[in-house]
Motif scaffolding. Structure first.
Motif, short mmCIF file in Angstrom:
data_model
loop_
_atom_site.label_atom_id
_atom_site.label_comp_id
_atom_site.label_asym_id
_atom_site.label_seq_id
_atom_site.Cartn_x
_atom_site.Cartn_y
_atom_site.Cartn_z
N PRO A 485 60.39 94.93 25.95
CA PRO A 485 59.56 96.11 25.43
C PRO A 485 59.37 95.95 23.73
O PRO A 485 60.21 95.42 23.01
N LEU A 523 64.25 101.60 27.77
CA LEU A 523 63.55 100.35 28.54
C LEU A 523 64.29 99.09 28.64
O LEU A 523 65.33 98.92 27.70
N LYS A 525 64.20 94.99 30.12
CA LYS A 525 63.33 93.49 29.89
C LYS A 525 62.80 93.58 31.17
O LYS A 525 63.21 93.87 32.43
N GLU A 526 61.34 92.73 31.17
CA GLU A 526 60.35 92.56 32.44
C GLU A 526 60.65 91.06 32.68
O GLU A 526 60.72 90.33 31.71
N ASP A 558 60.69 95.32 36.72
CA ASP A 558 61.18 96.34 35.55
C ASP A 558 60.13 96.16 34.46
O ASP A 558 60.10 95.77 33.38
N THR A 560 57.37 97.58 31.52
CA THR A 560 57.31 98.66 30.84
C THR A 560 55.74 99.20 30.85
O THR A 560 55.20 98.18 30.46
N THR A 595 59.68 102.83 32.69
CA THR A 595 59.75 101.51 33.66
C THR A 595 59.67 101.64 34.85
O THR A 595 60.08 102.43 35.55
N TYR A 596 58.82 100.50 35.50
CA TYR A 596 58.47 100.62 37.07
C TYR A 596 59.26 99.46 37.44
O TYR A 596 59.51 98.59 37.16
N ASP A 597 59.72 99.85 38.72
CA ASP A 597 60.34 98.80 39.46
C ASP A 597 59.51 97.65 39.80
O ASP A 597 60.34 96.54 39.55
#
Length: 977
Positions: A485, A523, A525-526, A558, A560, A595-597
């Motif tokens: 993020p 948040l 990390k993705e 994960d 954002t 944060t989406y799964d």
């Protein structure tokens, strides 16, 4: 180019006897007697990659857009430069002459007339320059010589009224070989647009709660008032003779922006005995923001042996001050109502203001990137290409807000990164290694970023490019990347905004709520995993036209995201973000990032680019062969890229070759010992020719110089230099360019050339003759008839540099060129768009109505742009269509689905290059270099219609909320000196 000297300035010549011609790559080409030979080299600044361009633009193509700046030009071609990958945003990666730049500030205000050629390349090309492969690459090749002063003004107004927009700008830009600079200033003023000016309703009746109270729609803004001043300057200086040792660039900019918005009126609920009433106070709640940005950049490019070294640094400091009116102190009113002092519906006494809240954010950003690119080894199929990169980024943001008790707080992030990318040719038709299967190139790379506040982020990529023919190309790539993020998503100051209109799906009502925005420190990390498959086919029936098909599949965990649309499913997933009163009415939302799964998408983007000329080649100034790597064949037209003569711009319309200058160069280069200087005078030599004489130390290599002298000086007299005869060429030019009653004397032309001017009926074809005259003769009316134009041409040479015609082609200052038309259409078809908010929670299918965005997700969308340009008149159209979408309600009583109708926004630009109107310029010289344009944004005045299950439009989705401006018409005038 032709002749034994491999002169890049020669556009057309006759070989008097059989000869061997040495081309740009020192390859020998056998030429028969009296042949006309064109060897078109790869333009300096082009990128040598196996990926086929998405689109290419020459000077006349660019002129056909009538754009005032490079920024406007890039915006106009956004369908071609846009990426369907869905990761990058905004403009493409920008290169200038095949090299990285410090930032877009370097060139965004440069006039497009300075561009010699422009290429749009696939996303994978970005890896070779140290960028991620999520945006397309736009390579701008500038002219060698160009200069212009520019002033422009623009006025825009909606046809529905409500506000005005004014723009005024000026600048100076110059290219002189390896040196260029530009300085510009721009002022933009936009007035405020309120809900009252678009007939927004805040209640079913559209009236205030109590007669006599002010109507709040007059004090809520749909579009903010804005005032912006931009100052920008850039200088690039070549290092060494002719810039052969590299270049250094410095850029600086300052932007001052003030915005004002209205958040409506304060309200108070008063009780009168057993009754209650909502009253509206008269003073608006105003938010004022002032943003000052200071930015600067440095860049350095050079060659280290055969390797290209590039380093850039870009920094900015932004100071943002936001002042928001507090709600009024209404305790006195409540007490007066309770005591009976106030009568129901009576006039309200003055209520003092409660002051102003101040939020301040100071952001410092620094980004550096260094790349080293070259060919480390050779494979049987050709040279491998290796790019090594390293960088350091630093960000710091300090925020404070009078509405919180935590005081000032600071977030910092440093990012140390490194990576490599290797492209290896596996098969090659050109190298005759397994060429039967075509050209295969393997691309592999990886990198790591270490963030001071987030740990390490890794990325790697794998790609394959297959070109079975010159017209067909296939690509496949797989990218894996971690993402963090941003600092603003983590630590932006918390701000409350009052009276935000929000549709409540649970109750099917529209509420005015308090919205919280700012950063979320929780948040994570993705991780991104992307696949791309694509195919490009050059269409055989139109010039520079192609068909492109791309398939994308993205998987992310994960993720954002900003807080989504408040549907019942979202409220259930984030119950702590929503506040309701005791009666279930929505009163507040926390819209900080979440944060989406997991997010999964797949789509196909396909489209075509077709283009052509309007009129004959002579009218359009050529262009067919521009950008070809090399050709050597009898031709009927000159190359479309006059390369600039010996050390300067070509004489306007003079065919780009000056025999006298060539002879002067030859005498200097071939002078016997004792007659010339101790060393040959190379100042008159074209830049590309000088480059080939320079060794690894940046100095003239004696062996290379001797080799060139042997080619150029191998024979005595004017018939030397590989069979080119300057005197014979001059006689041909005199015959073709004769004016007056006699006209061209074609009897003096060599028989093979005269035959090529004839059509099927055996008579001279006027179009072919006009094309030859266009290439060989001066277009300046001051030139004397016949070949006596040389003095006038030499005079024009300096004028050409000042007027911006250096490097060849029309610049908008000269006589009318021919015409162009083009059409680009891209269709995106979304197959999958699913979101899983948290483990164990059912997936949301956005395409089926489980939307997380305010307008839902349409399954289909189309982008297009096209237009035509002829004799200085141009028309451009750009449009975007989105299919209908829906957003599901909860299905409970009182809840309703919403349907978002299709949208089609069409922009138009009608312009005339007044400088191309010779008769007008003759009467009023002021119009030389001038352009007048009429514009219409959202030409059809299209605004999306949103309806509920009963066909009614919810208050929060009134058409003016979806598209406040409507149709905006404008006029702009630009003058280049």
């Amino acid at each position: 180019m032709i002749t034994g000297a491999s002169l890049p300035s020669l556009a057309l010549a006759q070989v008097a006897a059989p000869a061997t011609i040495i081309d740009e790559d020192d390859d020998a080409i056998e030429v028969n007697s009296t042949e006309i030979v064109v060897v078109a080299p790869r333009i300096r600044g082009q990128i040598e990659v196996p990926n086929q361009p998405v689109q290419t633009f020459d000077e006349e193509d660019i002129a056909a857009y009538g754009a005032d700046s490079i920024a406007d030009l890039i915006e106009a071609i956004s369908p071609q430069t846009g990426s369907g990958r869905g990761r990058g945003s905004g403009r493409p990666v920008i290169l200038v002459n095949g090299q990285r730049i410090t930032s877009f500030r370097e060139l965004h205000r440069i006039p497009p007339e300075a561009i010699r050629r422009m290429e749009v390349l696939p996303e994978e090309v970005a890896l070779r320059f140290g960028y991620p492969a999520n945006q397309r690459v736009l390579n701008l090749i500038l002219k060698d010589n160009f200069a212009a002063l520019m002033a422009a003004g623009e006025y825009n107004v909606p046809t529905r009224g409500g506000y005005d927009n004014y723009e005024a700008e000026g600048g100076i830009f110059k290219i002189s070989g390896p040196r260029r600079y530009n300085f510009s200033a721009k002022l933009t003023e936009t007035t405020i647009l309120t809900e009252d000016e678009r007939n927004i309703r805040q209640s079913a009746s559209g009236q205030p709660t109590v007669a006599g109270d002010p109507d709040p729609v007059r004090y809520r803004s749909l579009a903010d008032a804005d005032s912006t001043l931009e100052l920008n300057g850039t200088m690039t200086q070549g290092i060494g003779e002719g810039g052969l040792a590299g270049s250094i660039t410095a850029n600086g900019a300052y932007t001052h922006q003030q915005t004002t918005s209205l958040s409506g009126l304060d309200t108070v609920r008063l009780s009168y005995g057993g009754e209650s009433q909502t009253r509206t106070l008269p003073d608006p709640l105003t938010t004022r923001s002032v943003v000052d940005t200071f930015a600067g950049g440095l860049g350095y490019n050079t060659m280290i042996g055969d390797w290209t070294f590039s380093t850039t640094a870009d920094g900015s400091y932004t100071d943002t001050n936001t002042r928001t009116d507090r709600r009024r102190d209404t305790d006195a009113l409540v007490a007066a109502a309770a005591s009976g002092t106030l009568a129901i519906g009576g006039a309200l006494p003055a209520v003092p203001g409660a002051g102003v809240d101040v939020a301040r954010n100071r952001a410092l950003a620094l980004a550096t990137l260094t790349t080293l690119s070259g060919r480390p080894f050779r494979m049987p199929a050709g040279d491998a290409n290796l790019t090594i990169k390293g960088g350091f980024d630093f960000n710091r943001t300090t925020s404070e807000d009078s509405r919180t008790d935590i005081g000032a707080f600071t977030l910092r992030r440093s990012d140390v990164s490194g990576g490599v990318n290797l492209a290896v040719p596996l098969t090659s038709r050109g190298e005759d290694f397994l060429g039967a299967v075509g050209d295969f190139t393997l691309n592999v790379g990886g990198g790591i970023d270490h963030l001071s506040d987030f740990g390490s982020l890794k990325n790697w990529n794998l790609g394959l490019t297959w070109n079975p023919t010159d017209a067909l190309s296939f690509q496949a790539s797989y990218l894996v990347e971690d993402a963090a993020p941003s600092l603003s998503q983590l630590g932006a100051p918390t701000i409350l905004t009052y009276n935000v209109s929000v549709y409540d799906f649970t109750n099917s009502t529209t509420s005015l709520v308090t919205v919280t925005s700012g950063g979320n420190p929780d948040l994570v990390k993705e991780k991104q995993r992307d696949i791309k498959l694509s195919a490009t086919w050059k269409l055989p029936f139109l010039d520079r036209s192609n068909l492109l098909v791309e398939y994308f599949r993205n998987r992310s965990s994960d993720v954002t995201k900003s807080f989504p649309l408040l549907t019942p499913a979202i409220e259930a997933a984030f119950p702590g973000r929503v506040t309701r009163d005791a009666f279930g009415n929505l009163i507040a939302i926390d819209r900080r990032a979440v944060t989406y799964d997991e997010v999964s998408t797949s789509s196909m983007r396909w489209g075509f680019n077709i283009s052509g000329k309007l009129g004959s080649d002579s009218a359009s100034g050529g262009g067919a062969s521009r950008g070809s790597s090399r050709t050597a064949a009898p031709v009927h037209s000159a190359p479309s890229t006059p390369p600039g003569g010996f050390g300067g711009p070509p004489p306007a319309g003079a065919g780009a070759f000056d025999p006298s200058r060539f002879e002067a160069l030859r005498k200097s280069l071939c002078a016997p010992a004792g007659e010339g200087a101790a060393s040959p005078d190379l100042s008159a030599m074209p830049e590309r020719m000088r480059e080939r004489l320079v060794g690894a130390d940046g100095k003239v290599d004696p062996d290379k110089l001797e080799k060139m002298k042997q080619r150029v000086c191998s024979a005595e007299g004017p018939g030397a230099a590989g069979g080119f005869d300057p005197e014979r060429f001059a006689r041909m030019r005199q015959a073709v360019c004769a004016q007056g009653s006699t006209g061209p004397d074609l009897s003096k032309l060599p028989e093979p050339i005269a035959e090529r001017l004839k059509g099927p009926d055996g008579q001279v074809d006027k179009a072919r003759l006009a094309a030859m005259r266009e290439r060989m003769c001066s277009s300046d009316g001051a030139s004397s008839p016949g070949a006596g134009a040389a003095p006038a041409e030499q005079k024009q040479s300096g004028d050409a540099s000042r007027s911006g015609s250096g490097g060849g082609g029309h610049s908008g200052f000269g006589p009318p060129g021919g015409g162009r038309w083009n059409l680009s259409v891209y269709h995106t078809w979304r197959f999958v768009d699913r979101v899983r908010i948290a483990p164990g929670v059912p997936e949301l299918d956005e395409l089926a109505g489980d939307a997380i965005s305010a307008g839902g997700v349409p399954r289909h969308s189309i982008e297009m742009e096209g237009g035509l340009f002829k004799n200085g008149y141009g028309l451009r159209l750009k449009g975007e269509w989105n299919a209908p979408a829906k957003v599901n309600g909860s299905g409970l009583p009182g809840s309703s689905d919403l349907r978002f109708g299709s949208t089609f926004v069409l922009d138009a630009r009608l312009f005339v290059d007044l400088g191309r109107m010779e008769s007008l310029v003759a009467k009023a010289p002021f119009f030389k270099g001038a352009r007048l344009a009429l514009t219409a944004d959202n030409l059809l005045d299209s605004r999306q219609k949103v309806t509920d299950g009963n066909g009614a439009v919810p208050l929060a989705y009134q058409a003016a909320y979806r598209e406040p401006q409507g149709r905006v018409v404008g006029i702009d005038f630009r003058k280049m000196f």
